[in-house]
Design an enzyme around this catalytic site. Structure first.
Site, mmCIF file in Angstrom:
data_model
loop_
_atom_site.group_PDB
_atom_site.id
_atom_site.type_symbol
_atom_site.label_atom_id
_atom_site.label_comp_id
_atom_site.label_asym_id
_atom_site.label_seq_id
_atom_site.Cartn_x
_atom_site.Cartn_y
_atom_site.Cartn_z
ATOM 1 N N CYS A 1 0.868 -1.181 0.000
ATOM 2 C CA CYS A 1 0.000 0.000 0.000
ATOM 3 C C CYS A 1 0.903 1.229 0.000
ATOM 4 O O CYS A 1 1.701 1.416 0.929
ATOM 5 C CB CYS A 1 -0.861 -0.033 1.253
ATOM 6 S SG CYS A 1 -1.842 1.444 1.499
ATOM 7 N N THR B 1 -0.044 4.341 0.303
ATOM 8 C CA THR B 1 -0.512 5.290 1.322
ATOM 9 C C THR B 1 0.111 4.965 2.681
ATOM 10 O O THR B 1 0.522 5.863 3.421
ATOM 11 C CB THR B 1 -2.056 5.234 1.426
ATOM 12 O OG1 THR B 1 -2.590 5.305 0.107
ATOM 13 C CG2 THR B 1 -2.599 6.355 2.260
ATOM 14 N N CYS C 1 -0.887 3.708 -6.455
ATOM 15 C CA CYS C 1 -1.802 3.125 -5.476
ATOM 16 C C CYS C 1 -1.959 1.691 -5.948
ATOM 17 O O CYS C 1 -2.204 1.454 -7.146
ATOM 18 C CB CYS C 1 -3.148 3.845 -5.490
ATOM 19 S SG CYS C 1 -4.429 2.973 -4.548
#
Ligand code: DGL
Length: 265
Positions: free
Chosen positions: A74, A76, A186
């Site tokens: 991920c 993020t 992403c």
């Protein structure tokens, strides 16, 4: 060599795009995939919330499954939580960060776009990557939370409206007619690659970190990993949202192989 076990985690099913690349290189590797659907999405959360959450989940899981290695699949989470995770766990931890460096090499026009969550777009980690590896390029950024939902939707129902995917990426692509390279920063977005390619034929290179991450995982597991020929344990899919059954089954079978399902509170 004993079949090594790898923990792959993401807020949802995005990390399956990384899992798919790992399985291409080493199909017999045992994978525990953690989808933190109870806390999904990570994109709008603060850095502190994400660090606390990912560290908490790993504290629960690592002692139980004893993985040889963990992949924070991920962008993020990786752009903010890797130092804290590495400090706390003594297994190798591979993070997934925006593929700015390869994109800066690939572009012919010198104009790059990066599609990510708002969290990744705003992180200083991302801006430092751009300064270091793409300072000689023009780089446009765009964050879309809705595109993450569309990827989840595609895996859940097996279909997605290509026009909706196009609409979500258009604010990035429309920033420059010279843009020829887009970083899918992403892990959900490679799952929409087909729709993105069809929607924007002018983009020559869609770049993500999947293959590089898979090679790094095998490197860290050492010599024998690529020669594993038999594994008798099914992969494990763990979901933190107990109410959501593994409704992604058909596509998950393709991305994760045969798996067992479990939930984690
Ligand atoms: N798949 C995640 C990423 O790579 C984030 C999606 C989300 O939870 O917002 O950034």
């Amino acid at each position: 060599m004993q079949n090594p076990s790898v923990l792959v985690l993401d807020s949802g099913i995005g990390g399956l795009s990384i899992t798919q690349e790992i399985r291409k290189l080493c199909p017999q590797l045992h994978i525990t995939y953690l989808a933190d659907l109870a806390a999904f999405p990570y994109g709008p959360k603060s850095g502190e919330q994400i660090v606390d959450r990912v560290v908490y989940l790993m504290e629960q899981l690592v002692p139980i499954i004893s993985p040889q290695l963990a992949v924070v699949a991920c962008n993020t989470a990786s752009t903010v939580a890797l130092p804290a995770i590495r400090q706390q766990f003594d297994i190798p931890v591979v993070g997934v960060v925006p593929a700015i460096k390869p994109a800066a090499k690939l572009t012919h026009t010198g104009v790059i776009g990066m599609l990510a969550t708002e969290g990744t777009v705003n992180r200083s980690y991302t801006h430092n990557l751009i300064k270091e590896f793409a300072h000689h390029r023009e780089v446009f950024l765009h964050g879309s939370a809705h595109l993450v939902l569309l990827a989840e939707e595609k895996l859940r129902s097996g279909q997605v409206d290509p026009e909706e995917v196009k609409r979500e990426a258009w604010p990035l692509i429309s920033k420059s007619q010279s843009m020829d390279t887009v970083v899918l920063a992403c892990t959900h977005f490679p799952l929409l690659r087909e729709e993105l390619i069809a929607g924007f034929p002018q983009i020559k290179f869609w770049v993500d970190s999947g293959n590089a991450i898979a090679r790094r995982v095998l490197d860290l597991l050492g010599e024998g990993a690529s020669q594993i020929t038999s594994g008798n344990k099914k992969n494990l899919f763990i979901n933190t949202a107990a109410t959501q059954a593994p409704y992604y089954k058909p596509l998950m079978l393709e991305l994760l192989g045969e798996f067992e399902y479990s939930s984690l509170k």
